[in-house]
Write an enzyme that holds these catalytic residues in place. Sequence first.
Site, PDB file in Angstrom:
ATOM      1  N   LYS A  52       1.012  -1.281   0.151  1.00 36.24           N
ATOM      2  CA  LYS A  52      -0.016  -0.072   0.018  1.00 36.24           C
ATOM      3  C   LYS A  52       0.840   1.407  -0.007  1.00 36.24           C
ATOM      4  O   LYS A  52       0.377   2.151  -0.570  1.00 36.24           O
ATOM      5  CB  LYS A  52      -0.932   0.023   1.264  1.00 36.24           C
ATOM      6  CG  LYS A  52      -2.248  -1.003   1.123  1.00 36.24           C
ATOM      7  CD  LYS A  52      -2.875  -1.301   2.314  1.00 36.24           C
ATOM      8  CE  LYS A  52      -3.736  -2.565   2.068  1.00 36.24           C
ATOM      9  NZ  LYS A  52      -4.442  -2.979   3.409  1.00 36.24           N
ATOM     10  N   GLN A  96      -5.117  -1.772   9.616  1.00 36.73           N
ATOM     11  CA  GLN A  96      -4.897  -3.002   8.738  1.00 36.73           C
ATOM     12  C   GLN A  96      -5.525  -3.913   9.571  1.00 36.73           C
ATOM     13  O   GLN A  96      -5.135  -4.151  10.895  1.00 36.73           O
ATOM     14  CB  GLN A  96      -3.194  -3.054   8.582  1.00 36.73           C
ATOM     15  CG  GLN A  96      -3.012  -4.377   7.916  1.00 36.73           C
ATOM     16  CD  GLN A  96      -3.259  -4.569   6.495  1.00 36.73           C
ATOM     17  OE1 GLN A  96      -3.390  -3.663   5.754  1.00 36.73           O
ATOM     18  NE2 GLN A  96      -3.921  -5.924   6.119  1.00 36.73           N
ATOM     19  N   ASP A 119     -11.426   2.211   3.213  1.00 39.01           N
ATOM     20  CA  ASP A 119     -11.638   0.583   3.060  1.00 39.01           C
ATOM     21  C   ASP A 119     -13.105   0.373   2.719  1.00 39.01           C
ATOM     22  O   ASP A 119     -13.548  -0.729   2.417  1.00 39.01           O
ATOM     23  CB  ASP A 119     -11.388   0.141   4.347  1.00 39.01           C
ATOM     24  CG  ASP A 119      -9.723  -0.484   4.336  1.00 39.01           C
ATOM     25  OD1 ASP A 119      -9.409  -1.009   3.184  1.00 39.01           O
ATOM     26  OD2 ASP A 119      -9.209  -0.828   5.455  1.00 39.01           O
TER      27      ASP A 119
END
Length: 279
Positions: A52, A96, A119
Amino acid sequence: MTQLIDGKRISQEIKDELKIEVQKMKEQGISVCLAVVQVGNDPASTVYVRNKKKACAYVGIESRAYELPEETTEEELVKLVEELNQDDTVNGILVQLPLPRHINEDRIIRTISPDKDVDGFHPVSVGRLWIGEKGFVSCTPAGIIQLLKRSGIEIEGKNCVIVGRSNIVGKPMAALLLRENGTVTVTHSRTKNLSEVTSKADILIAAIGKARFITAEYVKDGAVVIDVGMNRDEEGHLCGDVDFKDVEAKVSAITPVPGGVGPMTIAMLMNNCVETARC
């Protein structure tokens, strides 16, 4: 001839487009910043976070890394997320997953501001998706829509069957296909006569987490098959939820594993980050 849907190529196209857009934003004094929070040192999570960061650097997005020790408390993590919510220089927040067992993932997801939820996991983001409002969409399903569109595959009016009903893939995938005017069926572990249902699909999306579960008997002649699975077989080889060799000759188009859906997830995360700064 079966069309191999190349996720690597399409994800690169998207990142190249975003790179140009971000450069134009910078020329107008607009910056994009993603805060990435990792708790502990889970090896898979470390790889994902590294990828990422790499994608951010390529596109031109600033990434701020918050690498916290395994023993970080839930309250400490909540405090950090709340601080990032209030930080006007941060456009997007990504925590995460998975988190250590002593931290409630649902609470952390709900703590992230829906306006920074790149997300697309926050209940408000999910609600916006289902009622057709503008908001962040879970990256993997959004990537699948792009795979189909950029491969010239029509969704409107097609019989679309999803195998799997997770909050991350199955459910948002259904909403996105409906948005594109597909006719959608969601199947799962309790579905009776599963192969009868899937073999009627014009577009079949497998997201069940079982290695090579979907064989030729589950697939209609000429169908489009999207394999979301990422598994290891008995010999440790990476494979999807679809038995690629068994299915390939029967279908009109299919995604490989690796190199299909996987690269699209990070590309769409980058798109969500840029979306935070679009006027």
